[in-house]
Motif scaffolding. Structure first.
Motif, PDB file in Angstrom:
ATOM      1  N   THR A  92       0.832  -1.211   0.000  1.00 11.21           N
ATOM      2  CA  THR A  92       0.000   0.000   0.000  1.00 11.21           C
ATOM      3  C   THR A  92       0.860   1.251   0.000  1.00 11.21           C
ATOM      4  O   THR A  92       0.670   2.157  -0.826  1.00 11.21           O
ATOM      5  N   SER A  93       1.797   1.328   0.924  1.00 10.17           N
ATOM      6  CA  SER A  93       2.634   2.530   0.990  1.00 10.17           C
ATOM      7  C   SER A  93       3.778   2.472  -0.003  1.00 10.17           C
ATOM      8  O   SER A  93       4.171   3.496  -0.565  1.00 10.17           O
ATOM      9  N   ASP A  94       4.306   1.280  -0.223  1.00 10.19           N
ATOM     10  CA  ASP A  94       5.453   1.106  -1.117  1.00 10.19           C
ATOM     11  C   ASP A  94       5.060   0.178  -2.262  1.00 10.19           C
ATOM     12  O   ASP A  94       5.325  -1.012  -2.214  1.00 10.19           O
ATOM     13  N   ASP A  95       4.387   0.709  -3.315  1.00 11.28           N
ATOM     14  CA  ASP A  95       4.334   2.128  -3.606  1.00 11.28           C
ATOM     15  C   ASP A  95       2.974   2.452  -4.220  1.00 11.28           C
ATOM     16  O   ASP A  95       2.828   3.376  -4.987  1.00 11.28           O
ATOM     17  N   LYS A  96       1.951   1.641  -3.863  1.00 14.39           N
ATOM     18  CA  LYS A  96       0.675   1.764  -4.559  1.00 14.39           C
ATOM     19  C   LYS A  96      -0.092   3.018  -4.171  1.00 14.39           C
ATOM     20  O   LYS A  96      -0.906   3.524  -4.961  1.00 14.39           O
ATOM     21  N   ALA A  97       0.145   3.546  -2.967  1.00 17.47           N
ATOM     22  CA  ALA A  97      -0.477   4.827  -2.636  1.00 17.47           C
ATOM     23  C   ALA A  97       0.001   5.908  -3.591  1.00 17.47           C
ATOM     24  O   ALA A  97      -0.774   6.775  -4.015  1.00 17.47           O
ATOM     25  N   SER A  98       1.273   5.864  -3.952  1.00 16.39           N
ATOM     26  CA  SER A  98       1.802   6.844  -4.902  1.00 16.39           C
ATOM     27  C   SER A  98       1.274   6.596  -6.306  1.00 16.39           C
ATOM     28  O   SER A  98       1.063   7.541  -7.076  1.00 16.39           O
ATOM     29  N   VAL A  99       1.070   5.328  -6.659  1.00 16.82           N
ATOM     30  CA  VAL A  99       0.465   5.018  -7.955  1.00 16.82           C
ATOM     31  C   VAL A  99      -0.951   5.583  -8.018  1.00 16.82           C
ATOM     32  O   VAL A  99      -1.353   6.219  -9.007  1.00 16.82           O
ATOM     33  N   ALA A 100      -1.731   5.370  -6.944  1.00 19.29           N
ATOM     34  CA  ALA A 100      -3.078   5.941  -6.894  1.00 19.29           C
ATOM     35  C   ALA A 100      -3.023   7.458  -6.942  1.00 19.29           C
ATOM     36  O   ALA A 100      -3.874   8.109  -7.578  1.00 19.29           O
ATOM     37  N   ALA A 101      -2.029   8.033  -6.282  1.00 19.96           N
ATOM     38  CA  ALA A 101      -1.871   9.487  -6.311  1.00 19.96           C
ATOM     39  C   ALA A 101      -1.616   9.975  -7.736  1.00 19.96           C
ATOM     40  O   ALA A 101      -2.146  11.013  -8.163  1.00 19.96           O
ATOM     41  N   ILE A 102      -0.827   9.235  -8.503  1.00 21.65           N
ATOM     42  CA  ILE A 102      -0.530   9.662  -9.874  1.00 21.65           C
ATOM     43  C   ILE A 102      -1.784   9.621 -10.736  1.00 21.65           C
ATOM     44  O   ILE A 102      -1.998  10.495 -11.596  1.00 21.65           O
ATOM     45  N   LEU A 103      -2.640   8.647 -10.529  1.00 18.79           N
ATOM     46  CA  LEU A 103      -3.898   8.622 -11.285  1.00 18.79           C
ATOM     47  C   LEU A 103      -4.738   9.855 -10.973  1.00 18.79           C
ATOM     48  O   LEU A 103      -5.325  10.474 -11.877  1.00 18.79           O
ATOM     49  N   GLU A 104      -4.781  10.244  -9.720  1.00 18.81           N
ATOM     50  CA  GLU A 104      -5.539  11.441  -9.344  1.00 18.81           C
ATOM     51  C   GLU A 104      -4.836  12.703  -9.824  1.00 18.81           C
ATOM     52  O   GLU A 104      -5.487  13.670 -10.266  1.00 18.81           O
ATOM     53  N   ILE A 105      -3.504  12.735  -9.778  1.00 16.30           N
ATOM     54  CA  ILE A 105      -2.749  13.885 -10.289  1.00 16.30           C
ATOM     55  C   ILE A 105      -2.977  14.030 -11.792  1.00 16.30           C
ATOM     56  O   ILE A 105      -3.163  15.152 -12.303  1.00 16.30           O
ATOM     57  N   ALA A 106      -2.967  12.918 -12.515  1.00 12.39           N
ATOM     58  CA  ALA A 106      -3.210  12.979 -13.960  1.00 12.39           C
ATOM     59  C   ALA A 106      -4.584  13.564 -14.248  1.00 12.39           C
ATOM     60  O   ALA A 106      -4.745  14.398 -15.158  1.00 12.39           O
ATOM     61  N   ARG A 107      -5.577  13.139 -13.481  1.00 12.26           N
ATOM     62  CA  ARG A 107      -6.930  13.690 -13.670  1.00 12.26           C
ATOM     63  C   ARG A 107      -6.938  15.190 -13.434  1.00 12.26           C
ATOM     64  O   ARG A 107      -7.537  15.956 -14.219  1.00 12.26           O
ATOM     65  N   ALA A 108      -6.250  15.640 -12.370  1.00 12.52           N
ATOM     66  CA  ALA A 108      -6.212  17.077 -12.068  1.00 12.52           C
ATOM     67  C   ALA A 108      -5.457  17.848 -13.147  1.00 12.52           C
ATOM     68  O   ALA A 108      -5.861  18.947 -13.543  1.00 12.52           O
ATOM     69  N   LEU A 109      -4.347  17.291 -13.631  1.00 13.40           N
ATOM     70  CA  LEU A 109      -3.575  17.984 -14.669  1.00 13.40           C
ATOM     71  C   LEU A 109      -4.389  18.156 -15.946  1.00 13.40           C
ATOM     72  O   LEU A 109      -4.237  19.160 -16.665  1.00 13.40           O
ATOM     73  N   LEU A 110      -5.223  17.189 -16.239  1.00 12.45           N
ATOM     74  CA  LEU A 110      -6.008  17.261 -17.469  1.00 12.45           C
ATOM     75  C   LEU A 110      -7.151  18.267 -17.385  1.00 12.45           C
ATOM     76  O   LEU A 110      -7.813  18.535 -18.387  1.00 12.45           O
ATOM     77  N   THR A 111      -7.389  18.827 -16.182  1.00 13.88           N
ATOM     78  CA  THR A 111      -8.349  19.927 -16.079  1.00 13.88           C
ATOM     79  C   THR A 111      -7.688  21.263 -16.400  1.00 13.88           C
ATOM     80  O   THR A 111      -8.390  22.260 -16.583  1.00 13.88           O
ATOM     81  N   ASP A 112      -6.340  21.294 -16.427  1.00 15.13           N
ATOM     82  CA  ASP A 112      -5.613  22.518 -16.737  1.00 15.13           C
ATOM     83  C   ASP A 112      -5.507  22.702 -18.244  1.00 15.13           C
ATOM     84  O   ASP A 112      -5.833  21.804 -19.043  1.00 15.13           O
ATOM     85  N   ARG A 113      -4.970  23.853 -18.602  1.00 17.76           N
ATOM     86  CA  ARG A 113      -4.508  24.000 -19.966  1.00 17.76           C
ATOM     87  C   ARG A 113      -3.336  23.059 -20.189  1.00 17.76           C
ATOM     88  O   ARG A 113      -2.645  22.689 -19.245  1.00 17.76           O
ATOM     89  N   PRO A 114      -3.073  22.650 -21.420  1.00 20.13           N
ATOM     90  CA  PRO A 114      -1.930  21.757 -21.656  1.00 20.13           C
ATOM     91  C   PRO A 114      -0.647  22.361 -21.108  1.00 20.13           C
ATOM     92  O   PRO A 114      -0.422  23.571 -21.207  1.00 20.13           O
TER      93      PRO A 114
END
Length: 795
Positions: free
Chosen positions: A151-173
């Motif tokens: 979970t911590s090493d390192d799937k929490a960070s993997v889940a975080a990247i999925l959420e970060i990708a979603r947030a980045l795609l709300t921005d301008r490129p």
């Protein structure tokens, strides 16, 4: 100086005026409160809910991903569970509108005399930039060790990247291309990162932001910055909303044998930072590293900081971030304080000069009549006296873990820290206060606080000067604290006769850097190393207490000259602190009782010597749990079979010889090139192995690793200073057809070789008894995994 007259009319110096005790107590409380506030500033934010603005990171939105990929048990490289995680990641990135690819590739990395290699499957996706100056890689790994859901090493960070990708795609490129790298095979040895370095997106360099999980709780800290990272430190300082990290931790990390995917890309010219959870070390690679044991606030902190850092770097000119200089930095009160590394040595020298000036001024302003008890002999002896509490604190902290292990052997199987370390960390603080306060009580009549403060500052100055040459990122612990303490002390000496209140204020201000930096440093260095290596943290707590010594002396009324009083009144403070330290240790013992939720750990594995048909039970625990000791009770007199990382089991026991297919090692070609023998061999497992090892009883100077369908991978070699079986390759997720190795061997003739394959699970081994309730697998830390079956064939 004021004067008064004796009856004979002779003028003598008047005693120095004391600052009132109540203002001194207020000043001491204020300084301690500053240190506490610095700690509180490192606490994570509350997890954001599903209704958070779309452009922001939400732990609640990321949590379903984490539960999906971390609730099915271990997912080591090549496993069916790993394949399921890979497929989920591809589906989620596709759902976000990206076009992910699965990069299958071989990779190899050298570790000392051994090589770790394997066949990895990375998930890679790109958010294109509008005017890219390079690539920004946001990375985490989705594989786990065989003993943990990860979970911590390192799937929490993997889940975080999925959420970060979603947030980045709300921005301008973004300006720069942002590459999402969800790598495979990091746990055995950065196999996926090595494979990615051969991918077109992995060539040419760029900036990598690597998210890791050294623990399962906050804070999320920057613990590594690649050399020449001044631009990255600047981005970190500007962007991260909850900055935690320091160059001392970076320097310490880079002296260890720990590595991450960033290590691989750094070797190929990339720059970057490692960002990871610093708390909860007991759950590192632990079977109970599950979403239920993970702190959602830590995920929020990691996600907020990573998202902000990616946005900052993705908008920058990456060429400007690559600065050929380093910076010393530390975070405190939510701010990042930084200065160029070129100032490290001048600051250390200035601090040493300030301490010397403080000593000279103390001698000039001191003397018996002044109450300062400052003489040249006492000043010369002060460093020796000041070393006493430092060494005492280190000794007590060093002995705490062995004491706990002696009382409860189960502690020794944990990864350097108990499940609930908080009471023990508070005990270290109380112990430091007791040691410093008690030391001062014993010496106050002889020397007074000024002399002893000079001695304490002397050692801080020594740290500053020594670190400037050996570990520049840590020099601020000595230079800044000694400089501030000496400056405050000098000002207090000049003001104490006419303005004792103001003298108290400047003394308090001078104590703040020492109190704040050393307490932050104790947390920063002590959390990842754990209670098993508590000496550095204990030394820092002692230095923090020594920083407040002048204020403590003023509060107790013993700061200006030796006083007499009932011993119990003088000794009450250190006695109370000592009792509190013992009580907190007791609380820690109570809080860390083993049970279903906090299991004991046990290592047990089976090894079969294919040549002799002899089976052995092994345990890698020095004092195995009774469940494992039933099978492996003996200390072996000798051990000749090669195991991963040349391990020698501390405990063995006889086991039935199983009818298992031995791994195959075939010499396909042998030729001579001058003084070198070149061998082409094929190693193959017939048991669908998790791991396939090749050992050679000779030095290997080079070669290649060849997997069907993949380009040959150069065989990295280094070390090989062991007498027996100096060379080893561990290949993970080997294909059914086997792996070919080209080996360049020193000298003429074919060396003795061995091949071994490792499968996971002990089910079906005669005599194996499942673990009793409350006993889990020992966390994998490199080497022969617990609950595994290994067949070794020497040829």
């Amino acid at each position: 100086m004021y004067a008064h007259h004796t009856q004979a009319g002779t003028a003598v110096p008047a005693p120095a005026r004391r600052a009132p005790r109540i203002p001194a107590a207020i000043a001491l409380v204020a300084v301690v409160a500053m240190a506490v506030a610095a700690w509180l500033a490192e606490l994570p934010p509350a997890p954001a809910g599903a209704g958070a603005p779309p452009s922001e990171f939400s732990a609640q939105r990321a949590w379903p991903h984490l539960e999906r990929i971390a609730s099915g048990g271990p997912t080591p490289i090549g496993s069916a569970g790993g394949d399921a995680v890979r497929d989920h990641l591809v589906a989620e990135l596709t759902r976000l509108g990206l076009r992910p690819e699965v990069q299958t590739g071989a990779g190899a990395h050298a570790f000392g005399g051994g090589v770790v290699a394997g066949l990895a499957e990375n998930v890679v996706a790109t958010i294109p930039g509008t005017a890219s100056t390079g690539r920004v890689v946001l990375a985490a790994h989705y594989d786990s060790t065989p003993t943990t859901p990860g979970t911590s090493d390192d799937k929490a960070s993997v889940a975080a990247i999925l959420e970060i990708a979603r947030a980045l795609l709300t921005d301008r490129p973004p300006r720069n291309d942002v590459v999402l790298l969800l790598s495979d095979g990091e746990e055995p040895g950065m196999i996926g990162a090595e494979a990615f370095s051969a991918h077109p997106l992995g060539r040419g360099g760029g900036v990598m932001i690597n998210l890791e999980g050294p623990g399962n709780a906050a804070p999320s800290a920057v613990y590594n910055v690649t050399p020449g990272g001044a631009g990255l430190v600047g981005a970190f300082a500007r962007a991260m909303p909850y900055p935690v990290g320091e160059s001392a931790l970076v320097d310490a990390y880079r002296t260890t044998s720990f590595h991450s995917d960033l290590t691989v890309l750094e070797e190929d010219g990339w720059i970057g930072v490692d960002l990871g959870f610093a708390g909860g070390r007991a759950y590192y690679h632990h079977p109970r590293d599950t979403p239920a044991a993970f702190d959602p606030a830590a995920l929020q902190m990691q996600g907020d900081n990573a998202l902000a850092m990616v946005r900052e770097v993705a908008a920058a000119d990456l060429r400007e971030l690559r600065e050929p200089r380093d910076e010393a930095f530390f975070a405190a009160f939510g701010l990042v304080f930084r200065y160029t590394a070129s100032l490290v040595t001048p600051l250390a020298v200035l601090a040493a000069a300030a301490v010397l000036a403080y000593a000279v001024l103390a001698r000039l302003r001191g003397g018996p009549a002044s109450g300062l008890a400052v003489t040249v002999p006492r000043l010369l002896l002060a460093p020796v006296l000041a070393a006493v509490p430092i060494l005492a604190g280190v000794a007590l902290a060093t002995g705490l873990w062995p004491l706990l292990v002696a009382m409860e052997p189960g502690y020794g199987d944990l990864v350097s820290d108990p499940y609930v370390p908080g009471p023990y960390r508070l005990a270290l603080i109380a112990m430091a206060v007791a040691v410093v306060w008690g030391w001062y009580v014993l010496l106050r009549r002889w020397s007074g606080s000024v002399t002893l403060t000079v001695g304490a500052l002397f050692w801080q100055a020594v740290i500053g000067v020594a670190a400037a040459g050996l570990m520049p990122g840590a020099s601020h612990y000595g230079s800044l604290t000694a400089l501030a303490g000496a400056a405050g002390g000098c000002a207090a000496l000049l003001l104490r006769e006419r303005r004792p209140g103001l003298a108290l204020v400047v003394q308090a201000v001078g104590a703040v850097p020492g109190m704040v930096l050393f307490t932050i440093g104790a947390r920063s260095l002590g959390t990842p190393t754990g209670l098993a290596m508590a000496a550095p943290a204990a030394a820092f707590y002692v230095f923090a207490a020594l920083s407040a010594l002048p204020l403590l002396a003023a509060v107790t009324g013993t700061g200006s000259r030796p006083v007499r009083g009932r011993w119990w009144r003088v000794a009450a403070g250190p006695l109370v602190a000592g009792v509190l330290a013992v009580a907190l240790v007791g609380v820690g013992v109570k809080a860390n009782g083993f049970g279903q939720d906090r299991p004991r750990l046990a290592h047990l594995a089976y090894v079969l010597d294919a040549a002799t048909g002899t089976g052995q039970w092994l345990s890698m625990n020095e004092r195995p749990h009774p469940w494992a000791a039933e099978k492996a009770p003996n200390v072996p007199a000798a051990w000749d079979l090669p195991l991963p990382y040349q391990q020698v089991p501390p405990r063995t026991g006889p086991a039935p010889a199983l009818d298992l297919a031995a791994p195959e090692l075939t010499v396909l070609q042998e030729r001579r090139e001058g003084d070198t023998t070149v061998l082409r061999v094929r190693a193959r497992s017939h048991r669908n192995a998790y791991q396939l090892n090749l050992h050679a009883d000779a030095r290997i100077t080079g070669g290649t690793i060849e997997v069907p369908g993949q380009s040959p991978v150069p065989l990295p070699v280094s070390g090989q200073d062991r007498e027996a079986w100096p060379f080893e390759v561990q290949f993970f997720a080997p294909p059914a057809g086997g792996v070919e190795f080209v080996l360049r061997v020193e000298g003429h003739g074919r060396p003795r070789m061995a091949v071994a394959d490792v499968t996971l699970g002990l089910d079906g081994v005669p005599g194996h008894r499942p673990r009793p309730p409350g006993v889990d697998m020992t966390p994998s830390g490199g080497g022969l995994p617990t609950d595994s079956v290994t067949v070794v064939r020497v040829v």
